[in-house]
Motif scaffolding. Structure first.
Motif: not given
Length: 224
Positions: A152-153, A186-189, A194-195, A215-219
């Motif tokens: 992820x990093x 990638x869907x994170x725990x 990740x977009x 707010x939608x937790x999109x990174x």
């Protein structure tokens, strides 16, 4: 008494070499590859790539060359580094195959060293799970927090991701890695997602704000 012929001057002999090779039907000598660094760029053979200014110099793998030949890089090493440089220019992922895993790892770190790229390394075994690739749960101040792991990093910060032992990955890991490498998703725990940078930027262009996406937790993945 016969007199020995005067030796041909070295400069004259050298200037005659191309003519001699043509007379004998020999191909021109192949120029060896070399690494040349200038302001803002590094040239490997005939390929030039931009030289990165690393924010975390400890992640630029100059200390991981123990399995490479000592001294200057061999022609085989330079050929591999040039191929990696071409893949980088094309913005394509690369896979190195060989018998010595350590040498392949060292080659990847050597490429990062000469181009100034930060690198993250992950080693995969039969026991590697999804959580080992994504995030680690930690207790801090009595609260559960998620810490991003190397995969992820690398995606978020634009670092080179060196995956070792990909052939050992279980079937459930391959779709996750493939989706990240090809689609940058990638869907994170932690619930974050990740977009791909182009998709994230498109959402901004359509009127969404960074606060809305957070707010939608999109990174957003890094452009690299």
């Amino acid at each position: 008494k016969s007199r020995a012929a005067d030796p041909v001057p070295l400069v004259a002999a050298a200037s005659m070499l191309p003519l001699v090779r043509r007379r004998l039907g020999l191909s021109p000598p192949r120029l060896l590859r070399a690494i040349c660094s200038r302001a803002g760029s590094t040239r490997i053979g005939d390929t030039t790539v931009a030289l990165r200014a690393a924010e975390r110099i400890e992640l630029v793998g100059s200390a991981n060359r123990s399995l490479l030949p000592s001294g200057s890089d061999s022609e085989e090493t330079l050929a591999t580094l040039e191929w990696l440089a071409k893949k980088a220019l094309l913005r394509q992922d690369a896979m190195l195959l060989g018998e010595s895993v350590g040498t392949l790892r060292s080659l990847a770190f050597r490429f990062c060293e000469v181009t100034g790229r930060e690198a993250e390394h992950v080693s995969i075994s039969r026991d590697t799970t999804e959580s080992d690739l994504k995030q680690r749960r930690e207790i801090r101040g009595g609260s559960v927090v998620y810490s991003d792991l190397p995969v992820v990093q690398a995606a978020v910060n634009g670092r080179v991701l060196i995956i070792e032992g990909l052939e050992k990955a279980e079937r459930n890991l391959l779709p996750i890695l493939n989706n990240l490498l090809e689609n940058r998703e990638m869907q994170l725990d932690s619930g974050a997602f990740l977009v791909h940078p182009r998709r994230y930027d498109k959402l901004l262009a359509e009127g969404a704000t960074e606060a809305d996406l957070a707010a939608r937790q999109l990174v957003r993945c890094h452009d690299d």
